[in-house]
Every structure is written in C-alpha cells, then in structure tokens.
Scaffold this motif. Structure first.
Motif, PDB file in Angstrom:
ATOM      1  N   SER A  57       0.845  -1.190   0.000  1.00  0.00           N
ATOM      2  CA  SER A  57       0.000   0.000   0.000  1.00  0.00           C
ATOM      3  C   SER A  57       0.881   1.241   0.000  1.00  0.00           C
ATOM      4  CB  SER A  57      -0.915   0.022   1.230  1.00  0.00           C
ATOM      5  OG  SER A  57      -0.138   0.158   2.412  1.00  0.00           O
ATOM      6  N   LYS A  58       0.261   2.380  -0.253  1.00  0.00           N
ATOM      7  CA  LYS A  58       0.996   3.644  -0.181  1.00  0.00           C
ATOM      8  C   LYS A  58       1.525   3.858   1.231  1.00  0.00           C
ATOM      9  CE  LYS A  58       0.355   8.642  -0.681  1.00  0.00           C
ATOM     10  NZ  LYS A  58      -0.617   9.721  -0.957  1.00  0.00           N
ATOM     11  N   ARG A  59       0.716   3.535   2.229  1.00  0.00           N
ATOM     12  CA  ARG A  59       1.151   3.700   3.622  1.00  0.00           C
ATOM     13  C   ARG A  59       2.341   2.788   3.926  1.00  0.00           C
ATOM     14  NH1 ARG A  59      -0.268   1.303   8.475  1.00  0.00           N
ATOM     15  NH2 ARG A  59      -0.131   2.642  10.319  1.00  0.00           N
ATOM     16  N   GLY A  60       2.291   1.537   3.426  1.00  0.00           N
ATOM     17  CA  GLY A  60       3.408   0.627   3.629  1.00  0.00           C
ATOM     18  C   GLY A  60       4.680   1.155   2.983  1.00  0.00           C
ATOM     19  N   TYR A  61       4.510   1.747   1.802  1.00  0.00           N
ATOM     20  CA  TYR A  61       5.648   2.346   1.100  1.00  0.00           C
ATOM     21  C   TYR A  61       6.208   3.511   1.911  1.00  0.00           C
ATOM     22  CZ  TYR A  61       8.106   4.431  -2.944  1.00  0.00           C
ATOM     23  OH  TYR A  61       9.045   4.952  -3.811  1.00  0.00           O
ATOM     24  N   TYR A  62       5.320   4.354   2.405  1.00  0.00           N
ATOM     25  CA  TYR A  62       5.727   5.512   3.201  1.00  0.00           C
ATOM     26  C   TYR A  62       6.471   5.074   4.465  1.00  0.00           C
ATOM     27  CZ  TYR A  62       5.133   9.788   6.021  1.00  0.00           C
ATOM     28  OH  TYR A  62       5.337  10.885   6.806  1.00  0.00           O
ATOM     29  N   LEU A  63       5.956   4.056   5.142  1.00  0.00           N
ATOM     30  CA  LEU A  63       6.606   3.582   6.361  1.00  0.00           C
ATOM     31  C   LEU A  63       7.988   3.009   6.062  1.00  0.00           C
ATOM     32  CD1 LEU A  63       3.629   1.869   8.228  1.00  0.00           C
ATOM     33  CD2 LEU A  63       4.766   4.020   8.844  1.00  0.00           C
ATOM     34  N   ALA A 106      10.987  14.006   5.536  1.00  0.00           N
ATOM     35  CA  ALA A 106      11.216  12.805   6.338  1.00  0.00           C
ATOM     36  C   ALA A 106      11.504  13.183   7.789  1.00  0.00           C
ATOM     37  CB  ALA A 106      12.369  11.994   5.756  1.00  0.00           C
ATOM     38  N   TYR A 107      12.307  14.231   7.992  1.00  0.00           N
ATOM     39  CA  TYR A 107      12.612  14.647   9.360  1.00  0.00           C
ATOM     40  C   TYR A 107      11.354  15.115  10.088  1.00  0.00           C
ATOM     41  CZ  TYR A 107      14.303  16.990  13.439  1.00  0.00           C
ATOM     42  OH  TYR A 107      14.475  17.359  14.762  1.00  0.00           O
ATOM     43  N   ARG A 108      10.533  15.901   9.408  1.00  0.00           N
ATOM     44  CA  ARG A 108       9.300  16.373  10.050  1.00  0.00           C
ATOM     45  C   ARG A 108       8.405  15.205  10.443  1.00  0.00           C
ATOM     46  NH1 ARG A 108       8.740  21.907   9.431  1.00  0.00           N
ATOM     47  NH2 ARG A 108      10.031  22.850   7.789  1.00  0.00           N
ATOM     48  N   ALA A 109       8.351  14.189   9.572  1.00  0.00           N
ATOM     49  CA  ALA A 109       7.543  13.007   9.892  1.00  0.00           C
ATOM     50  C   ALA A 109       8.076  12.310  11.129  1.00  0.00           C
ATOM     51  CB  ALA A 109       7.520  12.051   8.702  1.00  0.00           C
ATOM     52  N   ILE A 110       9.400  12.175  11.210  1.00  0.00           N
ATOM     53  CA  ILE A 110      10.013  11.511  12.361  1.00  0.00           C
ATOM     54  C   ILE A 110       9.790  12.323  13.635  1.00  0.00           C
ATOM     55  CG2 ILE A 110      12.209  10.770  13.369  1.00  0.00           C
ATOM     56  CD1 ILE A 110      13.170  10.333  10.423  1.00  0.00           C
ATOM     57  N   ALA A 111      10.020  13.632  13.549  1.00  0.00           N
ATOM     58  CA  ALA A 111       9.966  14.477  14.740  1.00  0.00           C
ATOM     59  C   ALA A 111       8.553  14.739  15.233  1.00  0.00           C
ATOM     60  CB  ALA A 111      10.674  15.811  14.460  1.00  0.00           C
ATOM     61  N   THR A 112       7.563  14.728  14.326  1.00  0.00           N
ATOM     62  CA  THR A 112       6.199  15.086  14.730  1.00  0.00           C
ATOM     63  C   THR A 112       5.242  13.911  14.790  1.00  0.00           C
ATOM     64  OG1 THR A 112       5.513  15.576  12.456  1.00  0.00           O
ATOM     65  CG2 THR A 112       6.491  17.376  13.718  1.00  0.00           C
ATOM     66  N   GLY A 113       5.673  12.743  14.321  1.00  0.00           N
ATOM     67  CA  GLY A 113       4.788  11.588  14.400  1.00  0.00           C
ATOM     68  C   GLY A 113       4.129  11.206  13.105  1.00  0.00           C
ATOM     69  N   VAL A 115       1.945  11.136   9.496  1.00  0.00           N
ATOM     70  CA  VAL A 115       0.659  11.513   8.927  1.00  0.00           C
ATOM     71  C   VAL A 115      -0.430  11.332   9.977  1.00  0.00           C
ATOM     72  CG1 VAL A 115      -0.982  11.063   7.091  1.00  0.00           C
ATOM     73  CG2 VAL A 115       1.457  10.745   6.675  1.00  0.00           C
ATOM     74  N   GLY A 116      -0.991  12.458  10.445  1.00  0.00           N
ATOM     75  CA  GLY A 116      -2.069  12.360  11.422  1.00  0.00           C
ATOM     76  C   GLY A 116      -1.676  11.619  12.683  1.00  0.00           C
ATOM     77  N   PHE A 117      -0.449  11.789  13.108  1.00  0.00           N
ATOM     78  CA  PHE A 117       0.055  11.084  14.279  1.00  0.00           C
ATOM     79  C   PHE A 117      -0.137   9.576  14.120  1.00  0.00           C
ATOM     80  CE2 PHE A 117      -0.794  15.385  15.759  1.00  0.00           C
ATOM     81  CZ  PHE A 117       0.412  15.694  16.345  1.00  0.00           C
ATOM     82  N   ASP A 118       0.359   9.085  13.020  1.00  0.00           N
ATOM     83  CA  ASP A 118       0.302   7.671  12.688  1.00  0.00           C
ATOM     84  C   ASP A 118       0.985   6.854  13.781  1.00  0.00           C
ATOM     85  OD1 ASP A 118       1.339   5.138  11.483  1.00  0.00           O
ATOM     86  OD2 ASP A 118       0.282   5.899   9.726  1.00  0.00           O
ATOM     87  N   ALA A 119       0.288   5.842  14.314  1.00  0.00           N
ATOM     88  CA  ALA A 119       0.821   5.043  15.416  1.00  0.00           C
ATOM     89  C   ALA A 119       2.111   4.338  15.021  1.00  0.00           C
ATOM     90  CB  ALA A 119      -0.218   4.022  15.882  1.00  0.00           C
ATOM     91  N   ASP A 120       2.194   3.865  13.773  1.00  0.00           N
ATOM     92  CA  ASP A 120       3.402   3.178  13.333  1.00  0.00           C
ATOM     93  C   ASP A 120       4.579   4.136  13.233  1.00  0.00           C
ATOM     94  OD1 ASP A 120       2.333   0.586  13.121  1.00  0.00           O
ATOM     95  OD2 ASP A 120       1.446   1.059  11.181  1.00  0.00           O
ATOM     96  N   VAL A 121       4.317   5.354  12.757  1.00  0.00           N
ATOM     97  CA  VAL A 121       5.392   6.341  12.679  1.00  0.00           C
ATOM     98  C   VAL A 121       5.816   6.765  14.084  1.00  0.00           C
ATOM     99  CG1 VAL A 121       6.079   8.608  11.812  1.00  0.00           C
ATOM    100  CG2 VAL A 121       4.651   7.133  10.416  1.00  0.00           C
ATOM    101  N   LEU A 122       4.863   6.888  14.997  1.00  0.00           N
ATOM    102  CA  LEU A 122       5.206   7.206  16.384  1.00  0.00           C
ATOM    103  C   LEU A 122       6.088   6.122  16.993  1.00  0.00           C
ATOM    104  CD1 LEU A 122       1.808   8.631  17.706  1.00  0.00           C
ATOM    105  CD2 LEU A 122       3.950   9.895  17.428  1.00  0.00           C
TER     106      LEU A 122
END
Length: 219
Positions: A57-63, A106-113, A115-122
């Motif tokens: 999925s797109k989300r899997g790709y993003y992760l 990528a840094y913003r995603a790591i530092a802020t959590g 897409v929508g505070f994604d649990a996997d990214v957190l």
C-alpha cells in the motif's frame, strides 16, 4: 537457497532499495497527501502494481521510506569514530542538523509523528529516540549502554528541545546551521554538567577550558 534463488533475492532487494530511494526523493519536500501512487509509479518508471507488490500500500511504502530515513539519521548522528569526546558531540549534532536540512519532509515526519500522528510512525520515532540516546551516550561518555535514570531524563529533555529548535530552523532557515549547531552543543554541555552533579558516574566531557570543534570554549 540455490544460486538462482539467491540471485533472485538479491535482485528483489536491489529493486526494493531503488523504489525506496525514489520515494525518499519524492517525499523529501512533498507531503504524503500530495503524491498519489500513480505519481510515484510515474516518477519511478515502473508499473503501479510493482510498488504494491513490494509494499502492499501507499502507507506501507511511506513507512518503509521512514524506516530507511531513520536508519540514515541514526547512522549520521552516531558516525563519530574515534574522535575526542568534544568533537564526537559536535559531529553528532552537526550530522543530525545536516540530515534534517537535506531531508526535511522525512525529518518532520520523524519528529512530529507522521501523517495524522500515525501510530506506526510514532513507534518508529520512539525507536529512533532510543537509538539517538545511545548515540549521544556514546558521544559523551564513550558508552551506549543503559543510562542512569537522571541521565536519560535530562538527555530526553535536551533531545526534545533539539527537535523543536530544528523544526523552527527548517521553517525560518535562520541563523546559519553552524550557529544552530553551536547553540545546541552548548545546551548539551549545560545538560551534561547538570547530569554530572546528580550522577558522578557520567562525567561531563565538555569543560569550560576545553575548546569545541570550532575552536571556542563552551561556557
């Protein structure tokens, strides 16, 4: 695994890595929602189904891209080799800022959590924090082992401030990266000296009479 299977596995790993590299370039300064799978496939020069094959999925790709970005961030921050303690600290902070500067999305995603505070990214963020703490402990004390509670709490506080400062700096782009690095290193010096007061087993490597990598003494 026979030779044919091994070659097939190596080709699959190479193709997957190539797709992640494309995604990192695309998401470097473009938001998650702004790119569709069709856009990604077009830029990658592949059929959309191939991306689904490797990432589902797109989300899997993003992760997968975030995981790859995290690995590079930690590697850059921890690549201090055999430098003296003060230079190790400076090198670690400078590597962190350089990564953020060149991989802003990528840094913003790591530092802020993410897409929508994604649990996997957190969860990825928590792992990278632990790895960065280990990198800082190695830079400061030459040991990445379990930190005493006082040292861990103080470094978490400093790392949180680093994230806030870095996010603001990416928006304003002032002052220069070298100045931001120096400010953060000096703040870390204060943190390390405070840690030493409460935990003598963690002596501060930065002292008032020791020059930094830029040739100036820390206060």
């Amino acid at each position: 695994m026979n030779n044919s299977q091994q070659r097939g596995s190596e080709r699959a790993q190479t193709r997957r890595a190539e797709l992640i590299a494309v995604g990192r370039r695309l998401f470097a300064n473009t938001s998650y929602d702004a790119l569709s799978m069709d856009d990604i496939a077009r830029h990658a020069g592949v059929a959309k189904g191939l991306i689904y094959y490797y990432f589902r999925s797109k989300r899997g790709y993003y992760l997968a891209i975030i995981e790859d970005a995290v690995a590079e961030l930690v590697q850059r921050a921890g690549a201090t080799h055999d430098l003296p303690p003060v230079e190790r600290v400076h090198h670690t902070v400078d590597g962190y800022l350089r990564y953020a500067e060149h991989h802003q999305a990528a840094y913003r995603a790591i530092a802020t959590g993410g897409v929508g505070f994604d649990a996997d990214v957190l969860a990825i963020r928590e792992r990278v924090r632990e790895q960065l703490l280990a990198a800082m402990a190695k830079a400061a004390w030459g040991r990445p082992d379990r930190l005493p509670p006082v040292a861990r709490t103080a470094l978490i506080g400093w790392l949180s401030s680093v994230e806030g400062v870095t996010l603001d700096w990416l928006t304003s782009r002032e002052p220069a990266r070298e100045v931001v690095c120096e400010l953060l290193v000096r703040g870390l010096g204060d943190t390390l000296r405070t840690i030493e007061e409460y935990e003598p087993t963690c002596p501060a490597p930065i002292q008032a009479d020791q020059p930094t990598a830029r040739g100036r003494a820390l206060p």
